[in-house]
Design a protein around this motif. Structure first.
Motif, PDB file in Angstrom:
ATOM      1  N   THR A   1      28.717 -89.717   0.846  1.00 18.39           N
ATOM      2  CA  THR A   1      29.790 -88.678   0.383  1.00 18.39           C
ATOM      3  C   THR A   1      28.692 -87.516  -0.351  1.00 18.39           C
ATOM      4  N   SER A   2      27.933 -87.965  -1.240  1.00 16.14           N
ATOM      5  CA  SER A   2      27.037 -86.998  -1.739  1.00 16.14           C
ATOM      6  C   SER A   2      26.189 -86.214  -0.828  1.00 16.14           C
ATOM      7  N   SER A   3      25.844 -86.822   0.157  1.00 23.06           N
ATOM      8  CA  SER A   3      24.767 -86.313   1.033  1.00 23.06           C
ATOM      9  C   SER A   3      25.468 -85.227   1.821  1.00 23.06           C
ATOM     10  N   ILE A   4      26.903 -85.594   2.369  1.00 20.50           N
ATOM     11  CA  ILE A   4      27.630 -84.625   3.227  1.00 20.50           C
ATOM     12  C   ILE A   4      28.052 -83.355   1.994  1.00 20.50           C
ATOM     13  N   ASN A   5      28.445 -83.712   0.824  1.00 21.91           N
ATOM     14  CA  ASN A   5      28.740 -82.624  -0.122  1.00 21.91           C
ATOM     15  C   ASN A   5      27.293 -81.535  -0.424  1.00 21.91           C
ATOM     16  N   ALA A   6      26.299 -82.366  -0.279  1.00 16.93           N
ATOM     17  CA  ALA A   6      24.943 -81.363  -0.388  1.00 16.93           C
ATOM     18  C   ALA A   6      25.081 -80.470   0.491  1.00 16.93           C
ATOM     19  N   VAL A   7      25.151 -80.856   1.783  1.00 17.82           N
ATOM     20  CA  VAL A   7      24.893 -80.056   2.901  1.00 17.82           C
ATOM     21  C   VAL A   7      25.972 -79.107   2.988  1.00 17.82           C
TER      22      VAL A   7
ATOM     23  N   PHE B   1      23.925 -75.703   2.768  1.00 20.37           N
ATOM     24  CA  PHE B   1      23.987 -75.001   3.844  1.00 20.37           C
ATOM     25  C   PHE B   1      24.828 -73.948   4.044  1.00 20.37           C
ATOM     26  N   GLY B   2      26.170 -74.383   3.491  1.00 19.14           N
ATOM     27  CA  GLY B   2      27.350 -73.670   3.474  1.00 19.14           C
ATOM     28  C   GLY B   2      27.267 -72.242   2.735  1.00 19.14           C
ATOM     29  N   GLU B   3      26.486 -72.449   1.457  1.00 18.23           N
ATOM     30  CA  GLU B   3      26.053 -71.136   0.812  1.00 18.23           C
ATOM     31  C   GLU B   3      25.165 -70.170   1.745  1.00 18.23           C
ATOM     32  N   LYS B   4      24.600 -70.758   2.361  1.00 16.16           N
ATOM     33  CA  LYS B   4      23.465 -69.787   3.231  1.00 16.16           C
ATOM     34  C   LYS B   4      23.899 -69.229   4.384  1.00 16.16           C
ATOM     35  N   TYR B   5      24.707 -70.164   5.038  1.00 15.94           N
ATOM     36  CA  TYR B   5      25.213 -69.720   6.608  1.00 15.94           C
ATOM     37  C   TYR B   5      26.608 -69.457   6.870  1.00 15.94           C
ATOM     38  N   VAL B   6      27.401 -69.917   6.008  1.00 17.43           N
ATOM     39  CA  VAL B   6      28.781 -69.770   6.006  1.00 17.43           C
ATOM     40  C   VAL B   6      29.603 -68.579   5.570  1.00 17.43           C
ATOM     41  N   ARG B   7      30.364 -67.871   6.412  1.00 18.23           N
ATOM     42  CA  ARG B   7      30.979 -66.546   6.146  1.00 18.23           C
ATOM     43  C   ARG B   7      32.258 -66.580   6.418  1.00 18.23           C
ATOM     44  N   ALA B   8      33.130 -65.657   5.718  1.00 20.43           N
ATOM     45  CA  ALA B   8      34.579 -65.579   6.136  1.00 20.43           C
ATOM     46  C   ALA B   8      34.643 -65.253   7.660  1.00 20.43           C
TER      47      ALA B   8
ATOM     48  N   MET C   1      17.265 -73.873   3.025  1.00 23.29           N
ATOM     49  CA  MET C   1      18.473 -74.081   2.113  1.00 23.29           C
ATOM     50  C   MET C   1      18.299 -74.136   0.744  1.00 23.29           C
ATOM     51  N   PRO C   2      19.296 -73.610   0.113  1.00 22.74           N
ATOM     52  CA  PRO C   2      19.029 -73.348  -1.414  1.00 22.74           C
ATOM     53  C   PRO C   2      19.439 -74.734  -2.071  1.00 22.74           C
ATOM     54  N   PRO C   3      18.778 -75.049  -3.143  1.00 19.82           N
ATOM     55  CA  PRO C   3      19.109 -76.553  -3.885  1.00 19.82           C
ATOM     56  C   PRO C   3      20.427 -76.297  -4.178  1.00 19.82           C
ATOM     57  N   TYR C   4      21.263 -77.428  -4.395  1.00 18.76           N
ATOM     58  CA  TYR C   4      22.538 -77.468  -4.687  1.00 18.76           C
ATOM     59  C   TYR C   4      22.704 -77.965  -6.254  1.00 18.76           C
ATOM     60  N   GLN C   5      21.832 -78.575  -6.849  1.00 20.22           N
ATOM     61  CA  GLN C   5      21.763 -78.965  -8.103  1.00 20.22           C
ATOM     62  C   GLN C   5      20.399 -78.506  -8.687  1.00 20.22           C
ATOM     63  N   GLY C   6      20.627 -78.058 -10.059  1.00 18.02           N
ATOM     64  CA  GLY C   6      19.352 -77.500 -10.624  1.00 18.02           C
ATOM     65  C   GLY C   6      18.975 -78.498 -11.719  1.00 18.02           C
TER      66      GLY C   6
ATOM     67  N   TRP D   1      33.978 -80.377   3.798  1.00 19.47           N
ATOM     68  CA  TRP D   1      34.211 -79.124   4.848  1.00 19.47           C
ATOM     69  C   TRP D   1      35.157 -78.222   4.598  1.00 19.47           C
ATOM     70  N   GLN D   2      36.323 -78.699   4.012  1.00 24.11           N
ATOM     71  CA  GLN D   2      37.689 -78.136   3.817  1.00 24.11           C
ATOM     72  C   GLN D   2      37.465 -77.195   2.600  1.00 24.11           C
ATOM     73  N   MET D   3      36.768 -77.880   1.826  1.00 20.72           N
ATOM     74  CA  MET D   3      36.374 -77.256   0.354  1.00 20.72           C
ATOM     75  C   MET D   3      35.601 -76.068   0.720  1.00 20.72           C
ATOM     76  N   LEU D   4      34.370 -76.226   1.600  1.00 19.75           N
ATOM     77  CA  LEU D   4      33.494 -74.957   2.034  1.00 19.75           C
ATOM     78  C   LEU D   4      34.459 -73.986   2.540  1.00 19.75           C
TER      79      LEU D   4
END
Lengths: 405, 140
Positions: free
Chosen positions: A94-100, A104-111, A245-250, A129-132
């Motif tokens: 679950t955390s792996s999928i959320n990370a992607v 990945f979503g931040e960088k590549y997914v648009r409206a 891909m940008p890091p998802y946690q700092g 994916w729904q949340m993304l």
């Protein structure tokens, strides 16, 4: 030669009674039991070798760091990844999928973009994916299944559009046991330049997995479902994606240099491993993978196939029993309902007879909706199960039917 | 018989079974004998949230001002549990129901032998009955 009695001795938990009956553990889809060698590894680590990884210059820290990085290499070999730095440790699937989904979503997914999933996904491969999609104004599209519980791949070419940014598919259905032709799916998706994430939570422990051959872009799985500790998981990503891909946690450990003006991130894999990782979990997972390698995945698969065939035949003898998931290629998962008996009644009574199964929607409500059911009884076998245990399931079901009818 | 007396009676009945399969067998028999609910109450409005199976529960008052509980579920063990609750609470005034405890559920060992989700469902059923009692006593 697969000596089942010898193997069962490796799993001390199996030798016990519940409610005065010998335990029959058939809930391996939910979590698997741990071999002695994993338990010993965890004990030894906490007992003798515990130091935080990548931090101190002292003896214990150095040893733990070496083990931790060796565990990464063990995972790489097990899934046949090209590079060790493509293996990121997480808390689980679950955390792996959320990370992607985040990174990945931040960088590549648009409206207006689209994410493609399938009708048989676990909620863990739907909700992130729904949340993304909600964050970005994108939409979710779904590959349907047929009555046997197999993906209707003929729909794939039309479902993929120029707006599709990613396809997320499970290697094996947690409810139906269906083994999806992930290599073929990746090939089709790649023809349209769509990257693919494969959810290996139910696949890696039952199928020989080669991410290089499969050519998937991301592959994720959990430690606790492959005889390792809970709270550890893996995110494999191709270098070309993870690099950009940008890091998802700092936090600590994922940085090269921090100033209040700017932070320079670490290289892979540490860029994605902020904070103290579950390094003991990772080393325990590696012990589990070594154990499986020594048993031989081919041997495991052959025995599980034999168990599946035997248990399926036995269940088919039960009056009015319907099996959900009749794919031609499946793992030893048997989801079923008996007549109009409620799954929770069957599960409760099986439990009292010492047989552990899971009942309900198995975190796959859209899949249950497809069949118009609220849930199933799921018996999930693995290599340490026996034909006698399949008999116990069968006989228990007959007794339960007698009580409930 | 008072609510307390009925609870004692149920505890007594369950005490003869030492095996859990026998206790469940008894619950199943109670479930099978549960009188049917009026179909017009078998709607989402009467559905109790938080159960592993679907449970419909309706409460009204008879001419003597006593609560009449009817219920159904698609799972038979759940029907058996409801049958116990109805036996304890139905036929008593809302005030009596409001103030009654449910210690018998612990004493017959039901609470601890249910899975956590079923135990939550049981708690939801008891809560719903109490809410009906509160609403009906205000109505009187």
């Amino acid at each position: 030669m697969f000596d089942i009695q010898k193997i069962r001795k490796d799993f001390p938990i199996l030798d016990q009674q519940v409610y005065g009956k010998p335990l029959v553990y058939l809930d391996n889809g939910a979590t698997t039991q741990k071999p002695q060698v994993v338990l010993e590894t965890l004990e030894r680590l906490y007992d003798r070798e515990n130091g935080n990884v990548h931090r101190g210059g002292h003896h214990l820290s150095v040893i733990t760091t070496e083990h931790y990085e060796a565990a990464r290499e063990t995972v790489r070999q097990f899934i046949h990844a090209a590079h060790t730095h493509e293996i990121i440790f997480t808390h689980g699937t679950t955390s792996s999928i959320n990370a992607v989904a985040f990174s990945f979503g931040e960088k590549y997914v648009r409206a207006g973009d689209e994410i493609l999933v399938t009708e048989m996904e676990h909620h863990a491969n739907i909700v992130p994916w729904q949340m993304l999609c909600e964050r970005k104004g994108a939409s979710l599209k779904v590959i349907p299944i047929n009555e046997a519980g197999e993906l209707r791949l003929e729909t794939l070419e039309t479902l993929i559009t120029e707006k599709t940014r990613l396809l997320a598919v499970t290697q094996v259905s947690n409810v139906l046991g269906t083994v999806n032709p992930v290599k073929e799916i990746v090939e089709i998706a790649h023809r349209h330049d769509v990257p693919v994430l494969v959810d290996g939570a139910q696949g890696i422990q039952h199928e020989i997995t080669d991410v290089t051959d499969m050519d998937c872009d991301f592959y994720v799985f959990s430690g606790h479902k492959i005889y390792g500790p809970t709270g550890i998981g893996v995110l494999y990503g191709k270098e070309k994606w993870l690099e950009v891909m940008p890091p998802y946690q700092g936090g600590g450990d994922m940085i090269k240099k921090v100033t209040f003006e700017k932070t320079v991130y670490e290289d892979l894999p540490l860029k994605f491993e902020a904070g103290t990782m579950n390094y003991i979990g990772a080393i325990g997972l590696a012990a589990a993978l070594d154990y499986l390698r020594d048993l031989g995945l081919e041997n495991i698969m052959a025995w599980e196939q034999e168990l599946l065939d035997y248990a399926t035949a036995r269940l088919k003898e039960v009056p009015e029993l319907k099996i959900y998931g009749n794919a031609s290629h499946k793992t030893a998962i048997l989801s079923f309902l008996i007549g109009d008996l409620h799954h929770s009644d069957v599960g409760t009574l099986l439990d009292k007879l010492g047989v552990a199964v899971r009942t309900g929607h198995h975190c796959a409500q859209p899949l249950c909706d497809h069949y118009g059911i609220a849930g199933t009884v799921r018996a999930s076998f693995t290599f340490y199960n026996t034909k006698e245990e399949a008999d116990r399931l069968f006989n228990s079901l007959l007794r339960i039917i007698e009580m409930l009818k | 018989m008072s609510i307390q007396d009925i609870q004692e009676e149920i505890v007594e009945e369950f005490s003869v079974y030492d095996d859990w399969m026998d206790k469940y067998n008894y619950l199943i028999e109670l479930g099978k004998d549960l009188p049917p609910i009026d179909p017009k109450y078998k709607t989402d409005q009467y559905l109790i949230e938080g159960c592993t199976s679907r449970v419909w529960l309706h409460a009204g008052l008879d001419r003597e001002g006593k609560m009449v509980l009817t219920a159904d579920s698609d799972a038979i063990i759940t029907r058996g549990i409801i049958a116990l609750l109805i036996r304890v609470f139905s036929g008593h005034t809302p005030e009596e129901v409001k103030n009654a405890d449910t210690a018998f559920l612990d004493r017959i060992g039901l609470q601890e032998h249910l899975s956590p989700t079923r135990a939550n469902g049981l708690a939801s059923m008891v809560r719903q009955i109490r809410m009906y009692a509160v609403a009906l006593s205000a109505q009187k």
